[in-house]
Design a protein around this motif. Sequence first.
Motif, PDB file in Angstrom:
ATOM      1  N   LYS A 101       0.863  -1.179   0.000  1.00 65.73           N
ATOM      2  CA  LYS A 101       0.000   0.000   0.000  1.00 65.73           C
ATOM      3  C   LYS A 101       0.902   1.232   0.000  1.00 65.73           C
ATOM      4  CE  LYS A 101      -3.705   2.409   0.329  1.00 65.73           C
ATOM      5  NZ  LYS A 101      -4.240   2.623  -1.012  1.00 65.73           N
ATOM      6  N   LEU A 102       0.741   2.084  -0.979  1.00 65.02           N
ATOM      7  CA  LEU A 102       1.611   3.260  -1.085  1.00 65.02           C
ATOM      8  C   LEU A 102       0.905   4.521  -0.606  1.00 65.02           C
ATOM      9  CD1 LEU A 102       3.094   2.498  -4.622  1.00 65.02           C
ATOM     10  CD2 LEU A 102       4.137   2.048  -2.414  1.00 65.02           C
ATOM     11  N   GLY A 103       1.668   5.418  -0.016  1.00 62.73           N
ATOM     12  CA  GLY A 103       1.127   6.712   0.407  1.00 62.73           C
ATOM     13  C   GLY A 103       2.027   7.830  -0.074  1.00 62.73           C
ATOM     14  N   LYS A 104       1.592   9.054   0.159  1.00 64.84           N
ATOM     15  CA  LYS A 104       2.322  10.196  -0.392  1.00 64.84           C
ATOM     16  C   LYS A 104       3.358  10.789   0.562  1.00 64.84           C
ATOM     17  CE  LYS A 104      -0.641  11.868  -3.991  1.00 64.84           C
ATOM     18  NZ  LYS A 104      -1.048  13.044  -4.739  1.00 64.84           N
ATOM     19  N   ASN A 105       3.424  10.277   1.785  1.00 61.62           N
ATOM     20  CA  ASN A 105       4.321  10.893   2.774  1.00 61.62           C
ATOM     21  C   ASN A 105       5.669  10.199   2.811  1.00 61.62           C
ATOM     22  OD1 ASN A 105       2.384  12.821   3.636  1.00 61.62           O
ATOM     23  ND2 ASN A 105       1.312  11.113   4.648  1.00 61.62           N
ATOM     24  N   VAL A 106       6.668  10.934   2.376  1.00 65.52           N
ATOM     25  CA  VAL A 106       7.990  10.343   2.175  1.00 65.52           C
ATOM     26  C   VAL A 106       8.952  10.786   3.272  1.00 65.52           C
ATOM     27  CG1 VAL A 106       9.923  10.189   0.580  1.00 65.52           C
ATOM     28  CG2 VAL A 106       7.600  10.330  -0.315  1.00 65.52           C
ATOM     29  N   GLY A 107       9.692   9.840   3.796  1.00 63.24           N
ATOM     30  CA  GLY A 107      10.809  10.154   4.686  1.00 63.24           C
ATOM     31  C   GLY A 107      12.089  10.105   3.866  1.00 63.24           C
ATOM     32  N   LEU A 108      12.897  11.147   3.956  1.00 63.02           N
ATOM     33  CA  LEU A 108      14.116  11.226   3.156  1.00 63.02           C
ATOM     34  C   LEU A 108      15.338  11.168   4.067  1.00 63.02           C
ATOM     35  CD1 LEU A 108      13.117  14.147   0.753  1.00 63.02           C
ATOM     36  CD2 LEU A 108      13.317  11.730   0.136  1.00 63.02           C
ATOM     37  N   VAL A 109      16.252  10.274   3.764  1.00 60.70           N
ATOM     38  CA  VAL A 109      17.476  10.131   4.564  1.00 60.70           C
ATOM     39  C   VAL A 109      18.669  10.243   3.633  1.00 60.70           C
ATOM     40  CG1 VAL A 109      18.744   8.672   6.163  1.00 60.70           C
ATOM     41  CG2 VAL A 109      16.254   8.579   6.113  1.00 60.70           C
ATOM     42  N   VAL A 110      19.550  11.187   3.930  1.00 56.84           N
ATOM     43  CA  VAL A 110      20.630  11.467   3.006  1.00 56.84           C
ATOM     44  C   VAL A 110      21.798  12.076   3.772  1.00 56.84           C
ATOM     45  CG1 VAL A 110      19.673  13.733   2.461  1.00 56.84           C
ATOM     46  CG2 VAL A 110      21.068  12.571   0.756  1.00 56.84           C
ATOM     47  N   ALA A 111      23.005  11.904   3.231  1.00 59.64           N
ATOM     48  CA  ALA A 111      24.181  12.512   3.859  1.00 59.64           C
ATOM     49  C   ALA A 111      24.566  13.732   3.042  1.00 59.64           C
ATOM     50  CB  ALA A 111      25.324  11.503   3.907  1.00 59.64           C
ATOM     51  N   GLY A 112      24.266  14.911   3.524  1.00 61.56           N
ATOM     52  CA  GLY A 112      24.655  16.123   2.815  1.00 61.56           C
ATOM     53  C   GLY A 112      23.503  17.098   2.677  1.00 61.56           C
ATOM     54  N   GLY A 113      23.803  18.362   2.962  1.00 61.03           N
ATOM     55  CA  GLY A 113      22.765  19.389   2.917  1.00 61.03           C
ATOM     56  C   GLY A 113      22.243  19.637   1.515  1.00 61.03           C
ATOM     57  N   GLY A 114      23.158  19.756   0.571  1.00 63.30           N
ATOM     58  CA  GLY A 114      22.746  19.990  -0.812  1.00 63.30           C
ATOM     59  C   GLY A 114      21.863  18.861  -1.306  1.00 63.30           C
ATOM     60  N   ALA A 115      22.303  17.645  -1.016  1.00 67.83           N
ATOM     61  CA  ALA A 115      21.541  16.481  -1.460  1.00 67.83           C
ATOM     62  C   ALA A 115      20.170  16.460  -0.804  1.00 67.83           C
ATOM     63  CB  ALA A 115      22.314  15.207  -1.147  1.00 67.83           C
ATOM     64  N   SER A 116      20.072  16.896   0.440  1.00 62.42           N
ATOM     65  CA  SER A 116      18.769  16.851   1.101  1.00 62.42           C
ATOM     66  C   SER A 116      17.818  17.869   0.473  1.00 62.42           C
ATOM     67  CB  SER A 116      18.906  17.032   2.614  1.00 62.42           C
ATOM     68  OG  SER A 116      19.177  18.365   2.935  1.00 62.42           O
ATOM     69  N   VAL A 117      18.347  19.004   0.045  1.00 65.98           N
ATOM     70  CA  VAL A 117      17.521  19.983  -0.670  1.00 65.98           C
ATOM     71  C   VAL A 117      17.077  19.376  -2.007  1.00 65.98           C
ATOM     72  CG1 VAL A 117      17.506  22.236  -1.812  1.00 65.98           C
ATOM     73  CG2 VAL A 117      18.693  21.967   0.371  1.00 65.98           C
ATOM     74  N   GLU A 118      18.028  18.773  -2.699  1.00 64.94           N
ATOM     75  CA  GLU A 118      17.763  18.168  -4.002  1.00 64.94           C
ATOM     76  C   GLU A 118      16.647  17.122  -3.918  1.00 64.94           C
ATOM     77  OE1 GLU A 118      21.186  15.998  -5.262  1.00 64.94           O
ATOM     78  OE2 GLU A 118      20.326  15.385  -7.175  1.00 64.94           O
ATOM     79  N   LEU A 119      16.775  16.209  -2.973  1.00 63.35           N
ATOM     80  CA  LEU A 119      15.793  15.141  -2.857  1.00 63.35           C
ATOM     81  C   LEU A 119      14.414  15.706  -2.535  1.00 63.35           C
ATOM     82  CD1 LEU A 119      18.345  13.397  -2.942  1.00 63.35           C
ATOM     83  CD2 LEU A 119      17.357  11.967  -1.164  1.00 63.35           C
ATOM     84  N   THR A 120      14.397  16.735  -1.679  1.00 62.17           N
ATOM     85  CA  THR A 120      13.110  17.336  -1.310  1.00 62.17           C
ATOM     86  C   THR A 120      12.460  17.992  -2.510  1.00 62.17           C
ATOM     87  OG1 THR A 120      14.065  17.746   0.853  1.00 62.17           O
ATOM     88  CG2 THR A 120      12.030  18.898   0.342  1.00 62.17           C
ATOM     89  N   ASP A 121      13.243  18.775  -3.258  1.00 55.54           N
ATOM     90  CA  ASP A 121      12.714  19.379  -4.486  1.00 55.54           C
ATOM     91  C   ASP A 121      12.102  18.320  -5.389  1.00 55.54           C
ATOM     92  OD1 ASP A 121      13.221  22.094  -4.235  1.00 55.54           O
ATOM     93  OD2 ASP A 121      15.243  21.967  -5.075  1.00 55.54           O
ATOM     94  N   GLU A 122      12.833  17.243  -5.567  1.00 53.73           N
ATOM     95  CA  GLU A 122      12.425  16.264  -6.568  1.00 53.73           C
ATOM     96  C   GLU A 122      11.152  15.524  -6.180  1.00 53.73           C
ATOM     97  OE1 GLU A 122      15.950  14.057  -7.719  1.00 53.73           O
ATOM     98  OE2 GLU A 122      16.512  15.727  -9.016  1.00 53.73           O
ATOM     99  N   VAL A 123      10.992  15.197  -4.904  1.00 56.27           N
ATOM    100  CA  VAL A 123       9.746  14.520  -4.543  1.00 56.27           C
ATOM    101  C   VAL A 123       8.579  15.506  -4.536  1.00 56.27           C
ATOM    102  CG1 VAL A 123      10.856  12.653  -3.254  1.00 56.27           C
ATOM    103  CG2 VAL A 123       9.968  14.626  -2.020  1.00 56.27           C
ATOM    104  N   ALA A 124       8.860  16.756  -4.115  1.00 59.96           N
ATOM    105  CA  ALA A 124       7.779  17.757  -4.054  1.00 59.96           C
ATOM    106  C   ALA A 124       7.265  18.099  -5.451  1.00 59.96           C
ATOM    107  CB  ALA A 124       8.274  19.011  -3.338  1.00 59.96           C
TER     108      ALA A 124
END
Lengths: 477, 477
Positions: free
Chosen positions: A299-322
């Motif tokens: 069962k899939l939902g829209k709420n994603v938890g993102l785990v990453v090493a690096g500030g730039g990467a965390s911004v990147e991943l957030t942009d991309e899922v949003a």
Amino acid sequence: MVNLDRLFFPEHVCLIGASEAALRGVTPYLFALKKVNFNKPIYCVNRKKKKVMYGLDAYPSILDVPGDIDYAIIGVPAEEVPQLIKECSQKKVKYVTIFTAGFSELGTEKGEKLEAELMKNVTNNLRIIGPNCLGPYCQESRLVNTEIFEIKEREGHVGYICQSGGHTSAFYFIGENRGFPFNKVVSIGNQCDLTIQDFIEYFTTDPKIEVISCYIEQVKKSTQFLGILEESSKKKPIIFWKGGHTIEGELAAASHTGAMSSSYEIFQSAIKQHGGIITESMEEMADLTLGALYLAPKKLGKNVGLVVAGGGASVELTDEVAKLGLNVPELSLDTREKIRELIPEVNTYDRNPVDLGMYGWFVSVFSKLIRYIAEDPKIDILIFQFMTERAPQFAERLNDRHIEKSFLKRIKRVVKTVSIPFICILPNFNIIDPEITKIRKAFIDELTNIEVPHFPSTYRAANVISKLIEYQKFLDK
Amino acid sequence: MVNLDRLFFPEHVCLIGASEAALRGVTPYLFALKKVNFNKPIYCVNRKKKKVMYGLDAYPSILDVPGDIDYAIIGVPAEEVPQLIKECSQKKVKYVTIFTAGFSELGTEKGEKLEAELMKNVTNNLRIIGPNCLGPYCQESRLVNTEIFEIKEREGHVGYICQSGGHTSAFYFIGENRGFPFNKVVSIGNQCDLTIQDFIEYFTTDPKIEVISCYIEQVKKSTQFLGILEESSKKKPIIFWKGGHTIEGELAAASHTGAMSSSYEIFQSAIKQHGGIITESMEEMADLTLGALYLAPKKLGKNVGLVVAGGGASVELTDEVAKLGLNVPELSLDTREKIRELIPEVNTYDRNPVDLGMYGWFVSVFSKLIRYIAEDPKIDILIFQFMTERAPQFAERLNDRHIEKSFLKRIKRVVKTVSIPFICILPNFNIIDPEITKIRKAFIDELTNIEVPHFPSTYRAANVISKLIEYQKFLDK
């Protein structure tokens, strides 16, 4: 439904046009079948020669072959094909793949005529795959259709139907290396008889096939097609990539103007309405196939938890899922407190995306953290990033030679005990370093073992999630 | 313009906070500089210890270092930084990189205060990079900023400015492996003093730098920024990827709400109006950087010649260029006749896209053909596909062990004598096979030698072409 059991599991195969030239006509099939030790009788037909490759005997005609033939492959000049179809019909062959090209796909009157002529010679319930195609592949029966296809160990659960020979082998490559090996594949060519929908219907009843992927340029009998698609989509995810999106592409595909092929928009919306999943490229089809295999059952939902090493990467991943309409909810206070017990405040972030900074490379911190986040009731899916390119350096720094394996071992434990789906982002920053390639292979193999799909970017992962959520809505209707 | 010569070519470097712990604070810089044999004096400062890594002497303060210091790097707890900035100012250091994090990027009052405090301590024209960054890298002077950066042989012609440490190293990896090595890189962090525009301006005057790429989360002094961007864009292509596209991403970026960062649409259109090139991901930034390096100096047009082996692939390539507004014009009759002398009619196509079928693997046919198409007056750019995944099989079939090298040799001849730009599509179907990796590396290295950019999909190539055509329109204004 057309029962295709004896096509994928033939008791005897006949190669019409086999010769000594390993690269010509139907002979590559012989080469390929021998290579994988196909263990049913292979009969060869050659009008002129008595011996062909591997010193095998050849019969002047299929009619001279003693005993029955389930499946024949024809690879001779196009003009000779109608006569051979007559002989195959006489011989009561069940299925024929016409490898030969030079029929309706040329767009010439001559080609059209030849195709019509061969169809007139069909009797005795003979069914035809092609012309202008590679025909079937079946992992279990070791029925391969070119030397590109090998029999890999890992059992495949994907069925693939393809209107292009090149895209058949290209996608086979991708699947075998990316973690979705194939159970059955068929290259269908011009569909003069058996169509994509016949194979969709058959693959839907196949308990070993969990996902069906299709590359198509033209749909024949579109009403029947849509009916079968809708019924089949209720049972399994069916993914489409259509060649000839654009007017220019359609010209290149030289498709006939039917209601379905005249407009990509119409095609697209018809597929979606009937439960199919549309993709726009081979890469996207690969993403969706892998994703559907491991994520669609959950069962899939829209709420994603993102785990990453690096500030730039965390911004990147957030942009991309949003960008694709998914949410990155702030974690519960409880989870955030647990995170803070493991990592300091500077150069990290605990709300979601969780930026671990350097601590992303400490395997025990990482594994505890993904568990906390996956257990947070606000989170439906957990996405984490691993950079194989950095692994050698951290292996040295942290004195853990196979750091990628240490990570996978811990991730496996978490994945097994937590119910939400996990996705791994594995950027391909370096595709030319053999050392990195080895690490990546080990990582991907293990991810496949624990059924965690991987994508080279978060955007591509988020795209898969959002399309599979749409598919689940179709199922819930 | 801030003259940054002595930052990128310092005569002496001082590491403040160096210790024996290779992984802590500023010490990784020492490790990295030693690894590449940086050949200018490196002074170490440690408040407590007299010896640091490699048995080097340490001074209790920069004020105790004999002689001048051009460039210092600070990696100590944040609270100590303001005092050290005072000492660096006293010492008349020209540039300081503050590696230390824990300032305004935290979004806390404490962090903001500390950053303001350190700025108050600046005197004697000291200029600061950071805080919260890696600082400069220069290929020529061997000034590296982490052990990730190595000095590669191939001379770099790209300048890269990045607001994230992680994205600095990730993009460095990509560039070095993809064919656009770097001349100078700078990780700029919070931009408390030197900003992205200072580096853009400086890189624009640097004759070795041909393309400038930037990852940015926040612009400071936006009017000045746009003015410098416009002037610099007239001289060199400047490519941007912005972190924090989305509201969610902006929160993650924790950027302050200024006119520029409050809306991505505003940012995007401001960049475009002033000649910058916008990209949406690290991959796209890599595509544009590579493309700009080799294609921007040439006059680009919208008429593409497509050369590929396989009908499905030819449809695919056509769709992908057409989607981005490029044309696939029918070739002149003259060219088509020449093509037909080389390849038969069945399983091929001569109008454009040119589908060579199997003949795509015959190197002499292929090389003649690309010349004919490139010389057709209807064609502005030639795109051809090469599948490294298939190379081993054809190498065996055609008895040419290094078939990829044979192709490149012939392609080189054509590229040298034909004026239009060439682009190679190199799909990444298999990124985990070390053998394929080696072939791909050989192929990419040679493509780089002959300055032919490569992309994993035609869509990505077409995107680069269309964005560079837009840039050329800006230049023509």
